[in-house]
Scaffold this motif. Structure first.
Motif, PDB file in Angstrom:
ATOM      1  N   TYR A  49       3.878   3.324  -4.327  1.00 38.46           N
ATOM      2  CA  TYR A  49       4.857   4.170  -4.961  1.00 38.46           C
ATOM      3  C   TYR A  49       6.274   3.355  -4.871  1.00 38.46           C
ATOM      4  O   TYR A  49       6.651   2.668  -3.955  1.00 38.46           O
ATOM      5  CB  TYR A  49       5.219   5.193  -4.211  1.00 38.46           C
ATOM      6  CG  TYR A  49       3.919   6.212  -4.096  1.00 38.46           C
ATOM      7  CD1 TYR A  49       2.812   6.253  -5.165  1.00 38.46           C
ATOM      8  CD2 TYR A  49       3.663   6.788  -3.018  1.00 38.46           C
ATOM      9  CE1 TYR A  49       1.769   7.198  -4.851  1.00 38.46           C
ATOM     10  CE2 TYR A  49       2.629   7.591  -2.387  1.00 38.46           C
ATOM     11  CZ  TYR A  49       1.738   7.751  -3.673  1.00 38.46           C
ATOM     12  OH  TYR A  49       0.407   8.484  -3.504  1.00 38.46           O
ATOM     13  N   THR A  59       0.866  -0.971  -0.151  1.00 38.73           N
ATOM     14  CA  THR A  59       0.025   0.014  -0.053  1.00 38.73           C
ATOM     15  C   THR A  59       0.904   1.254  -0.032  1.00 38.73           C
ATOM     16  O   THR A  59       2.054   1.117   0.362  1.00 38.73           O
ATOM     17  CB  THR A  59      -1.191   0.107   1.292  1.00 38.73           C
ATOM     18  OG1 THR A  59      -1.390  -1.297   1.489  1.00 38.73           O
ATOM     19  CG2 THR A  59      -1.795   0.861   1.109  1.00 38.73           C
ATOM     20  N   LYS A  60       0.214   2.304  -0.506  1.00 37.47           N
ATOM     21  CA  LYS A  60       1.011   3.549  -0.473  1.00 37.47           C
ATOM     22  C   LYS A  60       1.576   3.935   0.974  1.00 37.47           C
ATOM     23  O   LYS A  60       0.614   3.590   1.785  1.00 37.47           O
ATOM     24  CB  LYS A  60      -0.009   4.705  -0.808  1.00 37.47           C
ATOM     25  CG  LYS A  60      -0.059   5.108  -2.488  1.00 37.47           C
ATOM     26  CD  LYS A  60      -0.866   6.215  -2.708  1.00 37.47           C
ATOM     27  CE  LYS A  60      -2.362   5.732  -2.895  1.00 37.47           C
ATOM     28  NZ  LYS A  60      -3.240   6.761  -3.276  1.00 37.47           N
ATOM     29  N   ASN A  61       2.790   4.276   1.227  1.00 38.93           N
ATOM     30  CA  ASN A  61       3.234   4.952   2.445  1.00 38.93           C
ATOM     31  C   ASN A  61       3.649   3.926   3.358  1.00 38.93           C
ATOM     32  O   ASN A  61       3.886   4.014   4.369  1.00 38.93           O
ATOM     33  CB  ASN A  61       2.337   5.720   2.674  1.00 38.93           C
ATOM     34  CG  ASN A  61       1.877   6.890   1.996  1.00 38.93           C
ATOM     35  OD1 ASN A  61       2.573   7.567   1.332  1.00 38.93           O
ATOM     36  ND2 ASN A  61       0.702   7.266   2.090  1.00 38.93           N
ATOM     37  N   PHE A  62       3.374   2.494   2.732  1.00 34.95           N
ATOM     38  CA  PHE A  62       3.801   1.589   3.804  1.00 34.95           C
ATOM     39  C   PHE A  62       5.129   0.824   3.229  1.00 34.95           C
ATOM     40  O   PHE A  62       5.166   0.614   1.971  1.00 34.95           O
ATOM     41  CB  PHE A  62       2.722   0.529   3.958  1.00 34.95           C
ATOM     42  CG  PHE A  62       1.722   1.182   5.102  1.00 34.95           C
ATOM     43  CD1 PHE A  62       1.886   1.205   6.496  1.00 34.95           C
ATOM     44  CD2 PHE A  62       0.531   2.086   4.603  1.00 34.95           C
ATOM     45  CE1 PHE A  62       0.942   1.778   7.166  1.00 34.95           C
ATOM     46  CE2 PHE A  62      -0.166   3.053   5.211  1.00 34.95           C
ATOM     47  CZ  PHE A  62      -0.033   2.869   6.567  1.00 34.95           C
TER      48      PHE A  62
END
Lengths: 597, 1096
Positions: A552, A364-367
């Motif tokens: 990302y 997931t984003k940001n993890f």
């Protein structure tokens, strides 16, 4: 007639008013100091009100260090990326606990009990004062010292900060008194001599290393006093306490079993535990520590674990670009008891991660994509989860204190290593650490300020400490006392992907996920590719940070999973300290800010 | 004899009810039975008995019929009547007369001036006075006002009826207790009026024990002089409630009922479209460093599908990633689903009263059932109330009485009932899985908890009995009264939590929650003893009334609670059948007061009125040497209309009185029983020691030696006017109340003190205000029948300032001298930043929540008041930097309008109530939603948020039709709300001005007008004519329809009920940090009801 009646009533009133008993009412379920502090039970009852030990939250306390990323708000993160000032960094300046302790110390002595027992209780009181002040010193360095419960008109309330050296001296006077007088035996979960000494050793090591590496204090000359004390106290615990490392000869489980255990009472490794019992005292355990909610472990910590032959993982060629499955091959067994490894099975699904069964890392984003199983109860039974005990002080920490203090002093021997670090290595099924361990370039880069003939082994001990105590809430303090705050500036990285395409995340050689460009679209359910096990691949659209993607990657279509790139600056030495909150400076202008706050 | 009587009455009531209801069926046909026979025409004249002038427009009615006429310009009338008929002649301002027709064809009737409205007797402290002779500020409300509208509690009936009697309901919860206040902010410690029911104190919550139908009159004593006789607890006014007694000879039975249907007034408008909800939620966290809400493309695809066609797939499916789990995509407003249900309430009252020889009696029974908004589980309040009053007068000089009441209330609700939880459920949740189990999300969990998670049942039984006696001598010139009251309350709480099942997947049902049984038993014992003597004498032009008396009260409350886990069986969740360790706590508290009082009342020549009051009070709540206080007061009035020089005006202004009073009182409200003692309680520790939580004792909070009564001085100046024979009456009062030596923390101490500052007598405040009430009462002829019209308008205002507080730096986070209570400090809005250049030109970093959000175009921009290009919050009044006072939260200009009309058996009443001026800065999930916390929900009004640029075509392709249609993919720079950043309005940093950041810091751009006008009630009733009723042996029968909270005008109504924000008043303390609460209220109810009233 009228007069008579008025006289009658007046007389009645007069007689009633004099009889003041009617208006004397005293509490029946509250107690005053006159009626209390008389017996051993009274003192004990009071002392339990001072207990303030951590619990389950230690497992999520490494967030915002180089061990773990978080999307949540933490003080250091707010300082580094925000505009910190005494107006917005205001936590921590609370003094209620000190008042409670000093109130006890002013009143306990009227109990007419055996003098040694009285000293035992006094020792526990002073232990809590020492512990309280150590926390204050860690944040503010110089703090006003009070050994009395202040009255409203006491001018001392407006005094200036006392110098760190004086306060720490007082702290260790308290610890020393407690060490000498607090009894060895205590009820399970209660403070005893060993709990006192463990804190004393922990804080002596903190103070010794802090003074040594923080030249802004100009207290380097006294660092060794505390390092010696730390080694000394640790050694006493090792010699006299009947503690041992929990080792049943099963290196793949012994270590991990300490962190999701419903019954740590009686474990030889637990010096102090915070115990829980379903519906009596629930652990406060929450499944969301696993998965993508706030805390997620970082690649940097994963890379600190050695290979199972004792060599650094970072000596492996191309270690930075290893795939997820490869990263977990032939590593220190403690890694498999800390991180969800390829092939690990998720049973408890009350988490921020989907998927029962063999776990496919959810990205997931940001993890980071790494998930933590240390402290995670992989069981669906909510009653069991509420039952989990937390080892607040492990004997393992004492061994690490001993080794680190000795190495800092430059007097570490192989014998010292064998009775400390190598005991932990043995439990983990790892080869021993030798005094002559080779220098490690990565560690040298991380801790450039370590010097002296034992620098290599000291750095190795620091790594051992990081691994053994990973995600138990020690890392932040360690970075602070080692003057290594700059390490927090590095973005915690996640899983590495060399490019778009299919990847195996469970270690069975069968692809589980597929990364496509964020310009593409994920096919409809029926059009998804099915892997060799008959399962549909999990599709992710990847792109650079800020793009419209599932998550990302640093280089857009390749690189490591981006977690928290906006790290800000760790300003030295300022951020090793905290400001006194602005409203307190207004109330007491003698509280001057230090270190450019 | 008495036994016989009771038997008769009680035996009678049993069979009464069904009989009554059957009778109703007969009314309408009965009308046809009215017969016509030999009529004669009668002519008459109506004149004023005083000067013989003709009365124009007087009503002439044949008794028991609707036939009649009115007099012409010569005071003459003509009417057809039978010899046995009785004419009823009435005219406003005159006494009604009845004249038997007999064989006369001509009658002359002289009407006497009616001065009743002036001669009205008003209940005052320990006595009664004529209204004209009052010199203090006293208002009266008679039972008529209460009966005109179906009410569920006394407080509800009082709201908006008396100026400056401020009643605020903070929630619509069944059985909720209101805040009751007289004349504005009393003390920073709070302080409520003393409520006395038949001379026995009760608090606002306990008023629920009283059946409204039992009330005869209510007096509101507002100023110090009228309240002084009650001493220490009357500093902030007194509400005297008198219950009905048997008065008229004979026997009368009253029955009334009311059946009501209710629905919530205002519920928030939540976003229910799953795609819009998810996309806006994710957007809100995307713009922050804590971006943890990240839906997968898969989830968006499903949301889009469900949004574009809700019927395309169901809200629940098996998770495609993991077939062992359910996956949800709801599209429902769960707040409405769980709360927006019509629920019914009902009420029945029966009263039997009468007088026979030297005995009078009043017996009543009442049953009330109020259902709350929740339909999923029992959520109700009910009350059974019985009152019996008997009076004997065995000798002319002795009267003995007893007044006993019994009230049983039950409040039943689910253990897990939590209004915030019900408000916060995301629309994408769903309640049930396909297999019927409760779903694994907030909607399902809430449903499971409410239905299977356990119950709370609180039963309060109140028993109270008063014995009273009166001795009178010398033709009642001297009277000695004494009454003694015993009250016992039992509070019996029974609650339990049971584990409930949640379906995680098709074959995965898990048990969650706890098995805990809870019991609480409380016992209140209360004694009140009053004894007083009255001397009353008129001699020539002199009138004396002297009262001296004594009062003492003792109150003891004890309570223990037991929690025990490990309930063996969910069907028998008792502490007896539980295996865990029992956690037991106990509280015991006592207080006692004792006082002596006097009143001297002297009237000269019915013109000059002088009154002295005083009391000497002692309280157990203060240290021995500071326990007693003496409080005197004086008041005077001048009846100008009685002066000779007024005579020329008396035709127009028939009454004119000027009143003035000054008095001092002391106060002990807000003071704990033992607050002056340094003591510690014991509680359960937080750590297991040897497997159990130890009982612990900690340091007591420090106590100051400077600790005694607050003192309250009040001044009042008032005018009463009566015009046109009291057709119009008006009263106007202005007052000033100083509260001195308020118990509060002294000077703010540094945190190193280690405890909250002890309270001491350290602060003063001053409240100034005024109140106006205008009444109109007249009768007209409409279509040959009298139309009686009444109107009452009330308006009041008050403001409070701090006049002393130990805050030498004038810090904004504390009270300071000169502070007007309720003022809101905040920033002035300057719209939004639109360019990076603007952002660079103004440094707003000091107000960034958590210091961590990024200021981008669309961020709120503030006015730089001090022109230093930096937005900074000052810390003190003297250096506020960019802060200024931008509003005031205190309710001002409260008003009420009451209109009534009766005509031909029909009656209509309209009641409007409201607040004229109040500012409200929202700090509330229901207003800020995502801006506060990601989980705080999406609301329709928030969709008008700032969007710098339109979405790309790639993005648009992913959006649902609804998202595009709502314009959410388009730029919106002229938005009401700023860029969507979660935590921008986060109040978890604290609400104190120095703590609040971002939109949690009040600013002018989002200040709402809290004023409201509410159509509280509209009632239409019809009373059947007497002629009909006589035939079925009824004295009275009225049926009515009524609507409560029917409509409102208010700006906040778009978000929540306008009354739900009145709890904002708790924020007058600038040190309040809160961070939660405020207006998450149980929904207020619109209520439509039907009822009937019968009298035999």
């Amino acid at each position: 007639m009228k007069k008579n009646i008025i006289f009658l009533i007046a007389g009645m009133l007069a007689s009633q008013s004099c009889n003041d008993d009617f208006l004397e009412r005293f509490p029946e379920t509250e107690i005053s100091r006159e009626n209390f502090f008389n017996s051993a039970e009274d003192l004990e009852t009071y002392l339990y009100s001072l207990y303030d030990f951590p619990g389950f939250d230690i497992y999520v306390a490494d967030n915002s260090t180089d061990n773990a990323a978080t999307t949540g708000s933490t003080e250091v993160k707010n300082m580094m990326i925000g505009s910190p000032s005494p107006s917005n960094i205001t936590g921590g300046w609370s003094w209620e606990q000190l008042r409670r302790v000093n109130y006890f110390l002013e009143n306990f002595s009227k109990a007419e009990i055996d003098p040694s027992l009285l000293s035992h209780y006094e020792g526990i009181g002073r232990f809590f004062r020492a512990k309280f002040y150590m926390d204050k010193v860690k944040r503010y360095s110089d703090v006003p010292w009070y050994d009395k419960a202040l009255l409203t008109d006491d001018p001392d309330m407006y005094k200036a900060r006392d110098p760190r050296a004086l306060v720490v001296e007082k702290i260790f006077e308290d610890y020393e008194f407690a060490r000498q007088h607090v009894q060895e035996d205590a009820r399970a979960g209660a403070v005893n001599k060993w709990v006192v000494m463990a804190h004393m050793a922990r804080h002596a090591l903190h103070e010794g290393t802090f003074r040594k590496y923080h030249t802004e204090l100009s207290l380097q000359g006294t660092a060794n006093t505390y390092l010696e004390l730390a080694a000394d106290i640790a050694q006493q615990i090792m010699d006299e306490g009947s503690f041992a490392i929990h080792n049943t000869g099963n290196p793949m489980e012994d270590y991990g079993s300490l962190f999701h255990n419903p019954s740590l009472d009686g474990s030889p490794e637990v010096i102090l535990g915070t115990f829980s019992e379903f519906d009596v005292r629930n652990s406060g355990w929450w499944g969301y520590m696993f998965g993508n909610y706030e805390v997620n472990p970082a690649k940097d910590l994963l890379q600190a674990y050695l290979m199972d032959d004792g060599t650094p993982y970072t000596n492996q060629a191309g270690y930075e670009t290893k795939l997820f499955v490869e990263e977990f091959q032939n590593r220190d067994p403690r890694l498999y008891q800390t991180y969800a490894y390829p092939g690990w099975e998720l049973i408890n699904t009350s988490t921020y991660a989907q998927g029962e069964g063999i776990y496919v890392q959810q990205l997931t984003k940001n993890f980071s994509g790494y998930h933590q199983i240390k402290g995670f109860v992989n069981d669906r039974d909510a009653a069991l989860q509420a039952n989990i005990d937390v080892p607040v002080i492990r004997y393992a920490e004492i061994l690490l204190i001993y080794a680190e203090a000795k190495a800092e002093l430059g007097v570490l021997t192989q014998g010292d290593l064998d009775i400390s670090v190598n005991v932990l290595r043995t439990r983990a099924g790892m080869p021993s650490l030798s005094l002559g361990v080779a220098a490690d370039a990565i560690l040298e880069e991380q801790y450039p300020n370590v010097s002296g003939p034992q620098a290599s082994v000291l750095r190795a001990i620091r790594r051992e400490r990081r691994v053994e105590l990973a995600l138990e809430g020690f890392r932040f303090d360690d970075l602070m006392r080692w003057h290594a705050g700059k390490l927090i500036e590095k973005e915690p990285e996640g899983l590495y992907f060399p490019g778009l395409g299919k990847y195996d995340l469970t270690g069975d050689g069968v692809d589980d996920i597929i990364l496509i460009s964020n310009a593409g679209t994920i096919p409809a359910e029926g059009d998804k590719e099915v892997n060799g096990l008959g399962k549909k691949l999990i599709y992710y659209r990847v792109g650079p940070q800020g793009s419209d993607a599932s998550f990302y990657l640093t280089n857009g279509t390749s690189g490591t999973s981006v977690t928290d790139p906006e790290r800000g600056t760790f300003t030295e030495p300022k951020y090793y300290y905290r400001p006194v909150p602005q409203d307190q400076v207004v109330l007491n202008p003698s509280l001057e800010q230090i270190f450019n706050w | 004899m008495m036994n016989e009587l009771y038997k008769h009455i009680i035996g009678g009531t049993k069979s009464l009810l069904p009989g009554l209801l059957m009778l109703v069926a007969f009314f309408v046909p009965a009308q046809e039975l009215v017969a016509q026979s030999d009529r004669a025409t009668i002519q008459g004249t109506v004149t004023d008995a005083g000067d013989g002038s003709p009365l124009i427009g007087a009503n002439v009615l044949i008794k028991g019929t609707t036939q009649g006429t009115i007099t012409d310009v010569d005071g003459k009338f003509t009417v057809d009547a039978e010899p046995e008929d009785i004419l009823v002649i009435s005219f406003i301002g005159y006494l009604t007369q009845e004249v038997a027709v007999g064989n006369r064809s001509q009658v002359v009737i002289s009407l006497e001036l009616n001065s009743t409205s002036l001669e009205e007797i008003v209940v005052v402290g320990f006595g009664e006075q004529k209204k004209v002779n009052l010199s203090g500020a006293v208002d009266v409300l008679d039972s008529k006002m209460l009966e005109a509208r179906p009410i569920q509690s006394v407080a509800q009936g009082l709201q908006g009826t008396v100026p400056n009697l401020n009643i605020d309901f903070l929630s619509g919860e069944p059985g909720a207790a209101p805040n009751i206040n007289i004349r504005g902010i009393t003390s920073i410690n709070g302080g409520n009026p003393l409520i006395l029911v038949d001379n026995v104190p009760m608090d606002a919550r306990e008023l629920n024990f009283i059946a409204p139908a039992d009330i005869k009159s209510i007096s509101i004593l507002k100023d110090a002089s009228s309240a002084a006789i009650y001493g220490a607890r009357a500093a902030y006014g007194v509400i005297l409630i008198t219950t009905k007694s048997g008065v008229s000879d004979g026997f009368s039975i009253d029955y009334s009922n009311n059946i009501a249907w209710s629905k919530p007034t205002v519920l928030p408008n939540k976003v229910t479209d799953p795609y819009i909800y998810m996309r806006t939620l994710e957007t809100s966290t995307d713009n922050t460093p804590w971006d943890y809400v990240n839906y997968t493309a898969e989830q968006y695809a499903w949301a889009k599908e469900r949004s574009d066609d809700p019927n395309a797939s169901g809200p629940v499916r098996v998770n495609p990633l993991d077939n062992s789990l359910w996956d949800y995509m709801g599209n429902r407003d769960w707040t409405r689903h769980y709360l927006d249900n019509p629920t019914t309430s009902q009420r029945h009252n029966i009263a039997i009263s009468g007088k026979s020889g030297n005995t009078s009696y009043y017996l009543s029974g009442a049953y009330d059932l109020q259902n709350g908004a929740l339909k999923l589980a029992e959520d109700k309040f009910d009350r059974y109330a019985v009152r019996g009053k008997v009076n004997f007068k065995p000798f002319s000089w002795l009267s003995l009485g007893n007044n006993t009441s019994l009230s049983l209330t039950n409040r039943e609700k689910p253990f897990y009932l939590s209004i915030p939880n019900l408000y916060n459920i995301a629309p994408t949740a769903w309640d049930k899985n396909p297999d019927g189990t409760w779903a694994n999300n907030a909607a399902g969990r809430t449903g499971a908890q409410l239905t299977d998670g356990g119950k709370d049942l609180e039963k309060i039984n109140m028993f109270q009995t008063t014995f009273s006696g009166e001795l009178s001598f010398l033709d009642r010139m001297i009277r000695v009264n004494s009454d003694f009251t015993v009250r016992r309350d039992n509070i019996n709480y029974n609650g339990y939590q049971t584990r409930y099942n949640i379906g995680y997947g098709p074959d995965d049902v898990r048990e969650e929650g706890s098995n805990i049984a809870r019991r609480r038993a409380g016992y209140l014992s209360y004694y009140v003893w009053n004894t007083f003597a009255t001397f009353e004498k008129s001699k020539g032009k002199h009138y004396f009334n002297v009262i001296a008396g004594y009062n003492q009260e003792f109150n003891r409350f004890e309570q223990f609670t037991i929690n025990r886990s490990g309930v063996i069986s969910g069907s028998l969740p008792t502490i007896g059948l539980a295996t865990g360790v029992a956690n037991v706590t106990e509280d015991i508290g006592e207080w006692a007061i004792r006082g002596a009082f006097y009143r001297l009342n002297y009237i000269f020549n019915d013109k000059y009125i002088l009154e002295f009051n005083g009391r000497y009070d002692g309280s157990s709540k203060f240290p021995k040497d500071k326990r007693f206080a003496f409080v005197p007061s004086v008041s005077a009035a001048w009846r100008v209309d009685q002066e000779n020089f007024w005579e020329p005006l008396s035709g127009t202004i028939n009454a004119f009185k000027i009143r003035a009073s000054y008095g001092s009182l002391v106060n002990q409200s807000g003071v704990g029983n033992y607050d002056y003692l340094e003591t510690s309680g014991s509680y359960l520790g937080g750590y297991l020691v040897d497997g159990a939580l130890p009982q612990v004792v900690s340091a007591p909070p420090p106590v100051s030696s400077n600790y005694t009564w607050e003192q309250v001085n009040s001044q009042n100046l008032g005018v009463d006017l009566g015009l046109f024979q009291q057709r119009i009456s008006a009263s106007f009062d202005i007052y000033k109340r100083e509260t001195l030596d308020m118990l509060t923390q002294g000077r703010e101490l540094p945190n190193v003190f280690g405890a909250a500052e002890p309270r001491e007598n350290a602060a003063d405040l001053e409240t100034k205000g005024w109140e106006l009430s205008v009444g109109y009462d007249d009768e007209f002829n409409a279509a040959g029948k009298p139309l009686h019209f009444t109107a009452k308008f009330i308006l009041s205002d008050n403001r409070t300032r701090i006049t002393r507080f130990d805050n030498p730096n004038n810090n904004l986070t504390q009270y300071y001298e000169g502070k007007e209570l309720g003022e809101i400090w905040g920033l002035r809005s300057d719209g939004f930043f639109s360019t990076q250049g603007e952002i660079d030109a103004l440094d707003q970093t000091s107000v960034i929540p958590w210091g961590a959000l990024t200021i981008v175009p669309g961020w709120p921009k503030y006015q730089d008041l001090d022109g230093d290009n930096v937005i900074l919050k000052g810390t003190s009044v003297d250096d506020p930097k960019d802060l200024s006072v931008i509003g005031n939260i205190t309710p001002r200009m409260r008003y009420g309008v009451n209109l009534g009309a009766e005509w031909g058996g029909f009656d209509v009443r309209v009641f409007l109530q409201g607040i004229g001026q109040m500012d409200y800065y929202p700090l509330h999930y229901l207003y800020w939603g995502f801006y506060q916390q990601p989980y705080a929900g999406g609301y329709h009004h928030l969709l008008d948020f700032y969007r710098g640029e339109a979405d790309s075509d790639i993005e648009r392709a992913q959006h649902s039709q609804s998202y595009i249609a709502a314009g959410l993919a388009d730029a919106n720079t002229d938005a009401q709300f700023p860029i969507l950043q979660a935590w921008l309005a986060d109040r978890n940093l604290g609400e104190r001005v120095d703590q609040a950041q971002g939109l949690a810091l009040p600013q002018t751009g989002y200040m709402l007008n809290g004023a409201y006008l509410r159509l509280k009630n509209l009632t239409v009733g019809y009373s059947l004519p007497h002629s009909l009723l006589e035939r079925i042996h009824l004295k009275r029968l009225r049926v009515y329809f009524s609507g409560e909270n029917l409509a409102e005008r208010s700006e906040v109504k778009a978000y929540f009920d306008p009354e739900s924000i009145t709890d904002n008043i708790a924020k007058v303390n600038p040190a309040t940090t809160a961070g939660y609460g405020w207006g998450y209220a149980y929904p207020f109810q619109r209520r439509y009801s039907f009822g009937l009233e019968l009298q035999f």
